[in-house]
Write a protein that holds these residues in place. Sequence first.
Motif, PDB file in Angstrom:
ATOM      1  N   ARG A 313       0.827  -1.211   0.000  1.00 35.85           N
ATOM      2  CA  ARG A 313       0.000   0.000   0.000  1.00 35.85           C
ATOM      3  C   ARG A 313       0.862   1.262   0.000  1.00 35.85           C
ATOM      4  O   ARG A 313       0.557   2.243  -0.687  1.00 35.85           O
ATOM      5  N   LEU A 314       1.949   1.245   0.795  1.00 39.93           N
ATOM      6  CA  LEU A 314       2.872   2.378   0.804  1.00 39.93           C
ATOM      7  C   LEU A 314       3.465   2.601  -0.585  1.00 39.93           C
ATOM      8  O   LEU A 314       3.565   3.729  -1.072  1.00 39.93           O
ATOM      9  N   TRP A 315       3.867   1.499  -1.209  1.00 41.41           N
ATOM     10  CA  TRP A 315       4.476   1.582  -2.536  1.00 41.41           C
ATOM     11  C   TRP A 315       3.491   2.163  -3.552  1.00 41.41           C
ATOM     12  O   TRP A 315       3.828   3.036  -4.334  1.00 41.41           O
ATOM     13  N   ARG A 316       2.274   1.645  -3.530  1.00 41.73           N
ATOM     14  CA  ARG A 316       1.263   2.159  -4.462  1.00 41.73           C
ATOM     15  C   ARG A 316       1.018   3.648  -4.232  1.00 41.73           C
ATOM     16  O   ARG A 316       0.880   4.420  -5.192  1.00 41.73           O
ATOM     17  N   SER A 317       0.966   4.041  -2.970  1.00 41.50           N
ATOM     18  CA  SER A 317       0.739   5.460  -2.651  1.00 41.50           C
ATOM     19  C   SER A 317       1.889   6.320  -3.144  1.00 41.50           C
ATOM     20  O   SER A 317       1.688   7.442  -3.616  1.00 41.50           O
ATOM     21  N   ALA A 318       3.108   5.792  -3.025  1.00 42.99           N
ATOM     22  CA  ALA A 318       4.285   6.556  -3.443  1.00 42.99           C
ATOM     23  C   ALA A 318       4.359   6.706  -4.964  1.00 42.99           C
ATOM     24  O   ALA A 318       4.916   7.676  -5.471  1.00 42.99           O
ATOM     25  N   MET A 319       3.793   5.742  -5.695  1.00 44.98           N
ATOM     26  CA  MET A 319       3.845   5.781  -7.164  1.00 44.98           C
ATOM     27  C   MET A 319       2.687   6.623  -7.706  1.00 44.98           C
ATOM     28  O   MET A 319       1.841   6.163  -8.477  1.00 44.98           O
ATOM     29  N   CYS A 320       2.648   7.890  -7.308  1.00 41.47           N
ATOM     30  CA  CYS A 320       1.480   8.739  -7.566  1.00 41.47           C
ATOM     31  C   CYS A 320       1.655   9.700  -8.730  1.00 41.47           C
ATOM     32  O   CYS A 320       0.719  10.423  -9.083  1.00 41.47           O
ATOM     33  N   SER A 321       2.850   9.720  -9.344  1.00 42.42           N
ATOM     34  CA  SER A 321       3.078  10.659 -10.442  1.00 42.42           C
ATOM     35  C   SER A 321       4.103  10.077 -11.394  1.00 42.42           C
ATOM     36  O   SER A 321       4.785   9.087 -11.083  1.00 42.42           O
ATOM     37  N   VAL A 322       4.232  10.690 -12.555  1.00 43.26           N
ATOM     38  CA  VAL A 322       5.226  10.245 -13.528  1.00 43.26           C
ATOM     39  C   VAL A 322       6.620  10.286 -12.910  1.00 43.26           C
ATOM     40  O   VAL A 322       7.428   9.363 -13.070  1.00 43.26           O
ATOM     41  N   THR A 323       6.905  11.332 -12.151  1.00 42.80           N
ATOM     42  CA  THR A 323       8.229  11.506 -11.537  1.00 42.80           C
ATOM     43  C   THR A 323       8.520  10.439 -10.492  1.00 42.80           C
ATOM     44  O   THR A 323       9.606   9.833 -10.490  1.00 42.80           O
ATOM     45  N   THR A 324       7.570  10.198  -9.587  1.00 42.46           N
ATOM     46  CA  THR A 324       7.818   9.199  -8.536  1.00 42.46           C
ATOM     47  C   THR A 324       7.877   7.790  -9.119  1.00 42.46           C
ATOM     48  O   THR A 324       8.605   6.938  -8.602  1.00 42.46           O
ATOM     49  N   ARG A 325       7.134   7.543 -10.189  1.00 47.76           N
ATOM     50  CA  ARG A 325       7.204   6.222 -10.816  1.00 47.76           C
ATOM     51  C   ARG A 325       8.568   6.005 -11.474  1.00 47.76           C
ATOM     52  O   ARG A 325       9.096   4.891 -11.460  1.00 47.76           O
ATOM     53  N   GLU A 326       9.142   7.059 -12.030  1.00 49.39           N
ATOM     54  CA  GLU A 326      10.491   6.949 -12.588  1.00 49.39           C
ATOM     55  C   GLU A 326      11.496   6.601 -11.485  1.00 49.39           C
ATOM     56  O   GLU A 326      12.365   5.739 -11.662  1.00 49.39           O
ATOM     57  N   LYS A 327      11.359   7.281 -10.330  1.00 48.20           N
ATOM     58  CA  LYS A 327      12.234   6.981  -9.192  1.00 48.20           C
ATOM     59  C   LYS A 327      12.001   5.556  -8.695  1.00 48.20           C
ATOM     60  O   LYS A 327      12.945   4.861  -8.305  1.00 48.20           O
ATOM     61  N   GLY A 328      10.750   5.146  -8.702  1.00 48.91           N
ATOM     62  CA  GLY A 328      10.407   3.803  -8.250  1.00 48.91           C
ATOM     63  C   GLY A 328      11.055   2.731  -9.106  1.00 48.91           C
ATOM     64  O   GLY A 328      11.564   1.720  -8.583  1.00 48.91           O
ATOM     65  N   ARG A 329      11.060   2.933 -10.413  1.00 52.80           N
ATOM     66  CA  ARG A 329      11.684   1.964 -11.304  1.00 52.80           C
ATOM     67  C   ARG A 329      13.183   1.855 -11.035  1.00 52.80           C
ATOM     68  O   ARG A 329      13.753   0.754 -11.044  1.00 52.80           O
TER      69      ARG A 329
END
Length: 357
Positions: A313-329
């Motif tokens: 749930r934390l991960w999904r919440s953090a992946m909230c924008s194009v920018t954070t998803r890039e960091k997530g990858r």
Amino acid sequence: MLRPTVLCLLLACAVSLSSSAVVIDNGMPILWAQTVGQVTDLPIQNGILTPDGWHFLHRMSLYRLIIAATDPFMGSMGTNATDSPLWGLPLQLGWMITSGRLADPTGATTCGLQTGDTMCISTQSWWGCVNYFASALPFLSAVQQGFMGEGVQAQMQVPDGVDEYCTTYADCTAHYPDAMAKWDAFFSGLKAAAESVLPDNEKKDSILGLYWAAQMASTYASAACNAKQSHYSSSEVSFANSWLNSAEYVSAAHFQSNLEKSVMFMIPLPGRVLQEGDNAPNIADLSQEENHTLSIFNWMKNVNSLLGGTLVRLWRSAMCSVTTREKGREMLEQLLLNPSFVSSTFLSIVTGMTTSC
């Protein structure tokens, strides 16, 4: 397609190359050159496409046809011919066959064994069952959405006496409506993106979002395969469940599973079915990279379980924008591919990222 004896030799050679996962041959997925390149090369009965979903080359051919049909709509993914996120699927299927995971786990037949029909995918294989939802379902949706040609119809073949798998678009829609609706949305979204005036990075993120929504819907639908886990050791079942859990992270990050990136994530996967007593990171006949991947998968699943699902749930919440998803990858690459990246660092960074959303 090559004769079975030649295919057997090619596959046996690939399996013997290394204990690590073998997913490519001459830069392409395993046995890619032996798959069909035209829809009309698939079996046809009474004007209806009838691919055999339980023959490896037929199933791999479905991926080749989907990739070819959707490539004209994938311009926002990049300039390389292998930038489509769909490339992760045939690589995954190739890993499953070379690691022995598509063979009959019950021992009742020689389906999928080196001593039997090496191109056979066992209907008793949990891995083969789960992959059916990520191959047959998207193919039937692609056909329905017109990607294989106007008026084309398809029905998957199944072995005699097997009735637990849906075989047509209508059948799959009736049994797994959410999965089919999301694959329909993905293929429709490709066409819409081609006409959109949005910047390529936004188109890309949108397409990846639709793709992973469909992938996860297929994964959830594959819960129908759960009973087949009883054929495997507790170590393999634990890994299988951790593998499913890892999809939650890559999907939320809108991972671009093109050929190059997918190979990096596939190679460290265990190159054989796990047996009782296999405990990472101390499995002697697996590589350091395989042991590391198994350890990380277990850590992610166990932490998420201990926290009652909070990590996902934390991960999904953090992946909230194009920018954070890039960091997530980028973080996922570090976590899975860099042994010096401490897992506790991952947890603290994720927790911090949620505050920026």
